[in-house]
Design an enzyme around this catalytic site. Structure first.
Site, mmCIF file in Angstrom:
data_model
loop_
_atom_site.group_PDB
_atom_site.id
_atom_site.type_symbol
_atom_site.label_atom_id
_atom_site.label_comp_id
_atom_site.label_asym_id
_atom_site.label_seq_id
_atom_site.Cartn_x
_atom_site.Cartn_y
_atom_site.Cartn_z
ATOM 1 N N ARG A 144 -116.992 2.575 61.469
ATOM 2 C CA ARG A 144 -118.006 3.258 62.266
ATOM 3 C C ARG A 144 -119.189 3.557 61.369
ATOM 4 O O ARG A 144 -119.036 4.117 60.296
ATOM 5 C CB ARG A 144 -117.483 4.582 62.829
ATOM 6 C CG ARG A 144 -116.459 4.573 63.923
ATOM 7 C CD ARG A 144 -116.898 4.123 65.325
ATOM 8 N NE ARG A 144 -118.297 4.081 65.666
ATOM 9 C CZ ARG A 144 -118.970 5.036 66.343
ATOM 10 N NH1 ARG A 144 -118.349 6.096 66.758
ATOM 11 N NH2 ARG A 144 -120.246 4.886 66.623
ATOM 12 N N HIS A 149 -122.221 13.349 66.597
ATOM 13 C CA HIS A 149 -121.902 13.496 68.026
ATOM 14 C C HIS A 149 -122.630 14.717 68.607
ATOM 15 O O HIS A 149 -122.682 15.771 67.965
ATOM 16 C CB HIS A 149 -120.399 13.713 68.225
ATOM 17 C CG HIS A 149 -119.554 12.558 67.793
ATOM 18 N ND1 HIS A 149 -119.057 11.631 68.680
ATOM 19 C CD2 HIS A 149 -119.103 12.180 66.572
ATOM 20 C CE1 HIS A 149 -118.332 10.730 68.019
ATOM 21 N NE2 HIS A 149 -118.342 11.048 66.737
#
Ligand SMILES: [Fe+2]
Length: 214
Positions: A144, A149
């Site tokens: 990733r 987030h």
């Protein structure tokens, strides 16, 4: 019956008015929705805290490159979402989440908060001080790319999104951002912009968030 010149001009005038009205209304593209991911915090700090680099009662500072992320939360018509709630979570600089399900062997950082709960101000502005998150293994065997987030809520709308960094080589292969065009999402809307640094040693970024809400 033929259309008179006067009526034609009148019609053009009305059309021009519509065009002018449309041109003055701001229409922003909404920030793409994304998955929560597996590491949504199981514990949220009870107080608002924009600084993830220090924990209460500890003198140490989180490892890694210090960054500040700021921006505005707005609706597609450009109006600010006053007091929007932002829950923000990320991996530490080594790519590890402080989450019981994260099996990445990278070390935890005892001075890294990992989660923030903020409210935007009257202009929809927010600000976050943290460290740049590290890349971490994804379930498909890749990595990733660094990301943060966001779970953003107004009184009647909720957006879950991930913010990415500009110029990251891993963005090209990341399991989520690289597949956005195929999922009818524009990755450019999820990449923050670099800003001139406001203090030595701290990289500054700007990311505006747009809720699909009139
Ligand atoms: Fe993540």
């Amino acid at each position: 019956m033929s259309i008179s010149r006067r009526n034609l001009l009148s019609g053009l005038g009305a059309g021009a008015l519509v065009i002018a009205t449309t041109a003055t209304a701001e229409t922003l593209r909404p920030t793409p929705q994304e998955t929560f991911g597996p590491y949504f915090p199981v514990k949220t700090p009870p107080t608002h805290d924009f600084d993830l680099t220090h924990l209460p009662g500890r003198s140490g500072r989180a490892l890694g490159q210090l960054i500040e992320v700021s921006g505005r939360v707005r609706r597609v018509d450009g109006s600010p979402v006053k007091g929007a709630t932002l829950e923000i979570w990320q991996a530490n600089a080594a790519g590890r989440y402080a989450h019981p399900m994260d099996k990445n062997p990278a070390p935890l950082d005892p001075n890294f908060q990992g989660v923030a709960l903020l409210h935007a101000n009257e202009e929809g502005r927010y600000r976050l001080r943290t460290v740049k998150p590290g890349a971490y293994p994804d379930p498909a065997g890749g990595l990733r790319t660094p990301h943060i987030h966001f779970d953003v809520a107004s009184e009647d709308y909720r957006l879950v999104a991930q913010m990415y960094f500009p110029g990251e080589a891993l963005n090209e292969k990341d399991i989520l951002i690289s597949t956005m065009p195929g999922r009818h999402r524009d990755p450019a809307l999820t990449i923050c912009k670099s800003l001139p640094a406001s203090e030595p040693g701290v990289l500054a970024f700007e990311w505006d968030i747009v809720l699909l809400q009139a």
